[in-house]
Motif scaffolding. Structure first.
Motif, PDB file in Angstrom:
ATOM      1  N   GLU A 278       0.810  -1.211   0.000  1.00  0.00           N
ATOM      2  CA  GLU A 278       0.000   0.000   0.000  1.00  0.00           C
ATOM      3  C   GLU A 278       0.846   1.266   0.000  1.00  0.00           C
ATOM      4  O   GLU A 278       0.309   2.371   0.079  1.00  0.00           O
ATOM      5  N   ALA A 279       2.183   1.100  -0.043  1.00  0.00           N
ATOM      6  CA  ALA A 279       3.042   2.284  -0.006  1.00  0.00           C
ATOM      7  C   ALA A 279       2.901   3.111  -1.275  1.00  0.00           C
ATOM      8  O   ALA A 279       2.949   4.344  -1.236  1.00  0.00           O
ATOM      9  N   ARG A 280       2.737   2.445  -2.399  1.00  0.00           N
ATOM     10  CA  ARG A 280       2.556   3.153  -3.665  1.00  0.00           C
ATOM     11  C   ARG A 280       1.238   2.720  -4.300  1.00  0.00           C
ATOM     12  O   ARG A 280       0.867   1.548  -4.245  1.00  0.00           O
ATOM     13  N   GLU A 281       0.575   3.655  -4.899  1.00  0.00           N
ATOM     14  CA  GLU A 281      -0.709   3.355  -5.532  1.00  0.00           C
ATOM     15  C   GLU A 281      -0.487   2.588  -6.830  1.00  0.00           C
ATOM     16  O   GLU A 281       0.358   2.953  -7.649  1.00  0.00           O
ATOM     17  N   TYR A 282      -1.231   1.523  -6.977  1.00  0.00           N
ATOM     18  CA  TYR A 282      -1.114   0.679  -8.167  1.00  0.00           C
ATOM     19  C   TYR A 282      -2.163   1.124  -9.180  1.00  0.00           C
ATOM     20  O   TYR A 282      -3.357   1.171  -8.884  1.00  0.00           O
ATOM     21  N   HIS A 283      -1.705   1.459 -10.381  1.00  0.00           N
ATOM     22  CA  HIS A 283      -2.605   1.944 -11.430  1.00  0.00           C
ATOM     23  C   HIS A 283      -3.085   0.764 -12.271  1.00  0.00           C
ATOM     24  O   HIS A 283      -2.278  -0.037 -12.758  1.00  0.00           O
ATOM     25  N   LEU A 284      -4.375   0.682 -12.428  1.00  0.00           N
ATOM     26  CA  LEU A 284      -5.005  -0.396 -13.184  1.00  0.00           C
ATOM     27  C   LEU A 284      -5.775   0.208 -14.349  1.00  0.00           C
ATOM     28  O   LEU A 284      -6.539   1.167 -14.176  1.00  0.00           O
ATOM     29  N   SER A 285      -5.583  -0.340 -15.528  1.00  0.00           N
ATOM     30  CA  SER A 285      -6.254   0.201 -16.715  1.00  0.00           C
ATOM     31  C   SER A 285      -7.724  -0.221 -16.734  1.00  0.00           C
ATOM     32  O   SER A 285      -8.083  -1.297 -16.234  1.00  0.00           O
ATOM     33  N   PRO A 286      -8.604   0.589 -17.297  1.00  0.00           N
ATOM     34  CA  PRO A 286     -10.030   0.235 -17.354  1.00  0.00           C
ATOM     35  C   PRO A 286     -10.286  -1.047 -18.143  1.00  0.00           C
ATOM     36  O   PRO A 286     -11.191  -1.812 -17.795  1.00  0.00           O
ATOM     37  N   ARG A 287      -9.523  -1.298 -19.191  1.00  0.00           N
ATOM     38  CA  ARG A 287      -9.741  -2.500 -19.984  1.00  0.00           C
ATOM     39  C   ARG A 287      -9.440  -3.756 -19.170  1.00  0.00           C
ATOM     40  O   ARG A 287     -10.176  -4.746 -19.241  1.00  0.00           O
ATOM     41  N   VAL A 288      -8.368  -3.717 -18.373  1.00  0.00           N
ATOM     42  CA  VAL A 288      -8.042  -4.870 -17.523  1.00  0.00           C
ATOM     43  C   VAL A 288      -9.139  -5.081 -16.483  1.00  0.00           C
ATOM     44  O   VAL A 288      -9.524  -6.223 -16.187  1.00  0.00           O
TER      45      VAL A 288
END
Length: 220
Positions: free
Chosen positions: A132-142
């Protein structure tokens, strides 16, 4: 009156036999000389280092004492210039190694301070990173692909609705969503080439049960 011997070297048969015997002996020596050579070396070493007795031993000891008398017991430089060059080189080497010297003996202590190399840094220790130290970016398509794999039915978010729903998941959840989405191809999910299965829904349920509570930071 001369009597002829029954066997003489003039006989052709005996000459041929001696020639053949010589050839055989040469071949045997050519093949077997390595076996005899170590034995010869041992005998030669024993002969050179054999203990001497009597007059020869006293003469050898006398010459050894004379040689020790004229032989210097320490090495010296041929000139003062060569000695100064040695000490300058030694000083440069000492300064070079001083940066990595772990010997902490003070200079005022009358001891020989040998060079002690420092231990390497603990770069091999792998530190566990807080997910949780860094925000994980997730694409809308995934996210849309994962939603179709986990939830059954015709109601699924669109690419425009996906970013709003992604914000509701933590970074750990987003990593797990991405991992599950990689278990199937786009053709199997979007084009429905494979029937829906409860396998991925079970994976997601087990993840929610095992991950524990998420930490929420609230600013007031």
């Amino acid at each position: 009156m001369h009597f002829e011997l029954p066997l003489t070297l003039k006989s052709a048969n005996i000459s041929i036999s001696l020639k053949n015997l010589a050839q055989v002996l040469v071949k045997i020596w050519t093949v077997a000389w390595p076996l005899a050579f170590p034995g010869g070396v041992v005998v030669f070493k024993w002969w050179n280092h054999r203990p001497s007795y009597g007059f020869a031993a006293r003469i050898r000891a006398w010459f050894d004492r004379i040689g020790d008398y004229f032989r210097p017991h320490y090495a010296i430089y041929r000139s003062r210039r060569e000695e100064d060059s040695y000490w300058r080189t030694a000083e440069r080497g000492r300064r070079t190694l001083q940066a990595s010297n772990a010997n902490i003996i003070p200079e005022e202590v009358p001891l020989v301070r040998y060079f002690a190399p420092k231990l390497p840094p603990l770069y091999r220790d792998v530190k566990e990173e807080d997910p949780e130290a860094r925000e994980y970016h997730l694409s809308p398509r995934v996210y849309c692909k994962w939603h179709r794999m986990v939830f059954r039915g015709p109601l699924h978010p669109t690419l425009k609705e996906a970013p709003e729903q992604i914000r509701l998941y933590s970074s750990r959840d987003r990593r797990e969503i991405y991992r599950i989405s990689r278990l199937a191809t786009d053709e199997e999910v979007f084009r429905k080439k494979a029937p829906w299965t409860t396998r991925y829904a079970t994976m997601w349920k087990r993840w929610l049960d095992a991950k524990g509570p998420d930490m929420a930071i609230v600013f007031q």
